[in-house]
Scaffold this motif. Structure first.
Motif, PDB file in Angstrom:
ATOM      1  N   LEU A 279       7.583  -0.958  -1.499  1.00  0.00           N
ATOM      2  CA  LEU A 279       6.545  -1.703  -0.796  1.00  0.00           C
ATOM      3  C   LEU A 279       6.125  -2.912  -1.606  1.00  0.00           C
ATOM      4  CD1 LEU A 279       4.309   1.038   0.830  1.00  0.00           C
ATOM      5  CD2 LEU A 279       6.506   0.092   1.556  1.00  0.00           C
ATOM      6  N   LYS A 280       5.610  -3.906  -0.899  1.00  0.00           N
ATOM      7  CA  LYS A 280       5.256  -5.168  -1.548  1.00  0.00           C
ATOM      8  C   LYS A 280       3.828  -5.559  -1.201  1.00  0.00           C
ATOM      9  CE  LYS A 280      10.050  -6.835  -1.324  1.00  0.00           C
ATOM     10  NZ  LYS A 280      10.956  -7.909  -0.834  1.00  0.00           N
ATOM     11  N   GLY A 281       3.345  -6.601  -1.875  1.00  0.00           N
ATOM     12  CA  GLY A 281       2.034  -7.144  -1.568  1.00  0.00           C
ATOM     13  C   GLY A 281       0.924  -6.165  -1.835  1.00  0.00           C
ATOM     14  N   LYS A 282      -0.106  -6.226  -0.972  1.00  0.00           N
ATOM     15  CA  LYS A 282      -1.265  -5.360  -1.158  1.00  0.00           C
ATOM     16  C   LYS A 282      -0.914  -3.889  -1.042  1.00  0.00           C
ATOM     17  CE  LYS A 282      -4.697  -8.753   0.349  1.00  0.00           C
ATOM     18  NZ  LYS A 282      -5.787  -9.047   1.324  1.00  0.00           N
ATOM     19  N   ALA A 283       0.116  -3.583  -0.275  1.00  0.00           N
ATOM     20  CA  ALA A 283       0.514  -2.188  -0.120  1.00  0.00           C
ATOM     21  C   ALA A 283       0.958  -1.579  -1.435  1.00  0.00           C
ATOM     22  CB  ALA A 283       1.633  -2.081   0.905  1.00  0.00           C
ATOM     23  N   LYS A 284       1.373  -2.406  -2.370  1.00  0.00           N
ATOM     24  CA  LYS A 284       1.850  -1.902  -3.656  1.00  0.00           C
ATOM     25  C   LYS A 284       0.710  -1.318  -4.485  1.00  0.00           C
ATOM     26  CE  LYS A 284       5.353  -3.209  -7.072  1.00  0.00           C
ATOM     27  NZ  LYS A 284       6.416  -2.418  -6.431  1.00  0.00           N
ATOM     28  N   ARG A 285      -0.542  -1.639  -4.110  1.00  0.00           N
ATOM     29  CA  ARG A 285      -1.680  -1.087  -4.838  1.00  0.00           C
ATOM     30  C   ARG A 285      -1.794   0.429  -4.617  1.00  0.00           C
ATOM     31  NH1 ARG A 285      -6.133  -5.570  -2.804  1.00  0.00           N
ATOM     32  NH2 ARG A 285      -5.067  -7.438  -3.615  1.00  0.00           N
ATOM     33  N   ASP A 286      -1.394   0.875  -3.454  1.00  0.00           N
ATOM     34  CA  ASP A 286      -1.450   2.300  -3.124  1.00  0.00           C
ATOM     35  C   ASP A 286      -0.275   2.626  -2.202  1.00  0.00           C
ATOM     36  OD1 ASP A 286      -2.243   4.933  -2.780  1.00  0.00           O
ATOM     37  OD2 ASP A 286      -3.713   4.456  -1.221  1.00  0.00           O
ATOM     38  N   PRO A 287       0.941   2.519  -2.696  1.00  0.00           N
ATOM     39  CA  PRO A 287       2.113   2.630  -1.813  1.00  0.00           C
ATOM     40  C   PRO A 287       2.231   3.979  -1.115  1.00  0.00           C
ATOM     41  CG  PRO A 287       2.778   2.692  -4.125  1.00  0.00           C
ATOM     42  CD  PRO A 287       1.338   2.289  -4.105  1.00  0.00           C
ATOM     43  N   TYR A 288       1.970   5.059  -1.839  1.00  0.00           N
ATOM     44  CA  TYR A 288       2.103   6.379  -1.222  1.00  0.00           C
ATOM     45  C   TYR A 288       0.999   6.618  -0.192  1.00  0.00           C
ATOM     46  CZ  TYR A 288       5.387   7.061  -5.008  1.00  0.00           C
ATOM     47  OH  TYR A 288       6.456   6.916  -5.870  1.00  0.00           O
ATOM     48  N   GLY A 289      -0.222   6.192  -0.516  1.00  0.00           N
ATOM     49  CA  GLY A 289      -1.313   6.342   0.432  1.00  0.00           C
ATOM     50  C   GLY A 289      -1.070   5.555   1.708  1.00  0.00           C
ATOM     51  N   VAL A 290      -0.544   4.337   1.569  1.00  0.00           N
ATOM     52  CA  VAL A 290      -0.237   3.508   2.735  1.00  0.00           C
ATOM     53  C   VAL A 290       0.740   4.219   3.656  1.00  0.00           C
ATOM     54  CG1 VAL A 290       0.992   1.411   3.459  1.00  0.00           C
ATOM     55  CG2 VAL A 290      -0.779   1.275   1.706  1.00  0.00           C
ATOM     56  N   MET A 291       1.810   4.765   3.081  1.00  0.00           N
ATOM     57  CA  MET A 291       2.835   5.412   3.882  1.00  0.00           C
ATOM     58  C   MET A 291       2.329   6.728   4.476  1.00  0.00           C
ATOM     59  SD  MET A 291       5.128   3.176   3.769  1.00  0.00           S
ATOM     60  CE  MET A 291       6.497   3.979   4.566  1.00  0.00           C
ATOM     61  N   MET A 292       1.565   7.492   3.714  1.00  0.00           N
ATOM     62  CA  MET A 292       1.032   8.759   4.219  1.00  0.00           C
ATOM     63  C   MET A 292       0.094   8.513   5.394  1.00  0.00           C
ATOM     64  SD  MET A 292       2.194  11.419   2.373  1.00  0.00           S
ATOM     65  CE  MET A 292       0.981  12.723   2.490  1.00  0.00           C
ATOM     66  N   ARG A 293      -0.776   7.504   5.288  1.00  0.00           N
ATOM     67  CA  ARG A 293      -1.708   7.227   6.372  1.00  0.00           C
ATOM     68  C   ARG A 293      -0.989   6.709   7.608  1.00  0.00           C
ATOM     69  NH1 ARG A 293      -4.668   6.000   1.812  1.00  0.00           N
ATOM     70  NH2 ARG A 293      -4.000   3.816   1.749  1.00  0.00           N
ATOM     71  N   LYS A 294       0.073   5.967   7.397  1.00  0.00           N
ATOM     72  CA  LYS A 294       0.830   5.441   8.528  1.00  0.00           C
ATOM     73  C   LYS A 294       1.507   6.560   9.311  1.00  0.00           C
ATOM     74  CE  LYS A 294       4.754   2.469   9.712  1.00  0.00           C
ATOM     75  NZ  LYS A 294       5.743   1.473   9.217  1.00  0.00           N
ATOM     76  N   PHE A 295       2.187   7.453   8.609  1.00  0.00           N
ATOM     77  CA  PHE A 295       3.051   8.404   9.297  1.00  0.00           C
ATOM     78  C   PHE A 295       2.370   9.720   9.668  1.00  0.00           C
ATOM     79  CE2 PHE A 295       6.217   5.475   7.712  1.00  0.00           C
ATOM     80  CZ  PHE A 295       7.138   5.453   8.751  1.00  0.00           C
ATOM     81  N   HIS A 296       1.190  10.005   9.111  1.00  0.00           N
ATOM     82  CA  HIS A 296       0.556  11.262   9.522  1.00  0.00           C
ATOM     83  C   HIS A 296       0.112  11.190  10.976  1.00  0.00           C
ATOM     84  CE1 HIS A 296      -3.632   9.726   9.278  1.00  0.00           C
ATOM     85  NE2 HIS A 296      -3.981  10.868   9.844  1.00  0.00           N
TER      86      HIS A 296
END
Length: 344
Positions: A279-296
């Motif tokens: 992941l890039k940009g701001k998402a890199k600050r919390d990459p796992y959290g970003v993906m977990m929130r997206k796909f749950h």
């Protein structure tokens, strides 16, 4: 004042019940069913963790261990799900509620460790071997599903026993297969593994521990792979199955097995291995959290409801003034099965 009946007998009855219960607990904790076959007998296996592991270091102080909510019929497979996390994350609730909801739905057990044993020397991810050994030694389970914490079970209708049955259906000697594994763009990804909870797994774990004592301190994933490749006998105990069966990666993490297929709605589980590197940009600050929130939000769904969904990704506004930190996905139709949402 109404006096209790059989006043003098009640304490004696209570004491007898408590003594019986204590004896039962002692028997269930200390007794292990053994087999006449040396390879399957705990009595013929020495302590496997010689300088590391739970046998020497003890159990973690912070742990959830929930047994099946209902008795498991004798003809049913006894399954336990195991995972761990040793630090606070932004997705603790998503991960835990998703997994606990799943095991409750299918009457599995679950063990979640939140800390390492005292004086634990190796890197934290080695602790999964401690958990395997502990669960094998209980004698309470047939199979262990290890799943990393950075995962979401996106199709809770799929049962572990069905994955195992499908994987072993065409095997000439299915009872000899002790590990069901997946690869990604590398030969092995240890973030989702099925292990038969048999005593003959313990010498294998011992070999993996010894591999970890090498000067270069390889990961537990590398050591599992290397031990399995060390001889035809070791190799025969494992079977690799398709990544999408139990270890799908999203398009954002394009590291797939030879089938080259990313996660899609209806897949069993999605894993965000190495999200920090993708992941890039701001998402890199919390990459796992970003993906977990997206796909749950995809749990037990084939499409999302509503007209738009937003996900923080990207680097900043583009030349048209649109904030590319927000990716818009238009959804026009919803198709959801009747299974309850676990972790949404």
């Amino acid at each position: 004042m109404v006096r209790p009946r059989t006043r003098g007998r009640t304490p004696i009855a209570i004491i007898l019940v408590l003594l019986g219960y204590i004896c039962y607990l002692h028997w269930t904790e200390s007794s292990i069913t053994t087999s006449s076959s040396p390879v399957n007998s705990l009595a013929d296996i020495q302590i496997t963790t010689e300088t590391k592991g739970w046998a020497k270091a003890g159990l973690p102080e912070i742990s959830i261990y929930q047994r099946p909510l209902l008795p498991v019929p004798k003809e049913k497979m006894r399954v336990v799900v195991a995972t761990m996390t040793t630090g606070q994350t932004t997705y603790d609730y998503i991960s835990l509620s998703n997994k606990i909801g799943y095991v409750n739905k299918h009457n599995y057990a679950i063990k979640v460790d939140f800390a390492l044993p005292k004086d634990f020397v190796p890197l934290p991810f080695w602790h999964k071997l401690d958990m395997f050994e502990y669960l094998v030694r209980t004698g309470d389970y047939d199979w262990i599903w290890w799943v990393d914490f950075d995962t979401v079970i996106t199709n809770t209708t799929i049962k572990i026993e069905d994955i195992i049955a499908d994987a072993l259906r065409d095997e000439k000697n299915p009872d000899n297969i002790d590990l069901l594994l997946t690869s990604d763009c590398w030969p092995l990804n240890a973030g989702s593994m099925l292990l038969r909870a048999t005593p003959r797994l313990l010498p294998f774990l011992s070999s993996v521990w010894k591999c970890g004592d090498a000067p270069k301190e390889p990961s537990e994933q590398d050591c599992i792979r290397d031990i399995l490749n060390s001889s035809p006998q070791e190799r025969s105990r494992a079977k690799w199955i398709a990544q999408k069966k139990m270890n799908s990666f999203p398009e954002e993490i394009g590291c797939y097995d030879s089938n080259n297929l990313p996660w899609s709605p209806g897949d069993f589980v999605i894993h965000f291995a190495g999200a920090w590197a993708h992941l890039k940009g701001k998402a890199k600050r919390d990459p796992y959290g970003v993906m977990m929130r997206k796909f749950h939000e995809w749990v037990d769904k084939t499409e999302l409801s509503g007209t738009e969904r937003y996900q923080v990704l990207g680097e900043g506004p583009d030349d048209k003034g649109r904030d590319e930190n927000v990716v818009t996905v238009t959804v026009t139709e919803t198709v959801s099965n009747s299974a309850p949402t676990a972790g949404a």
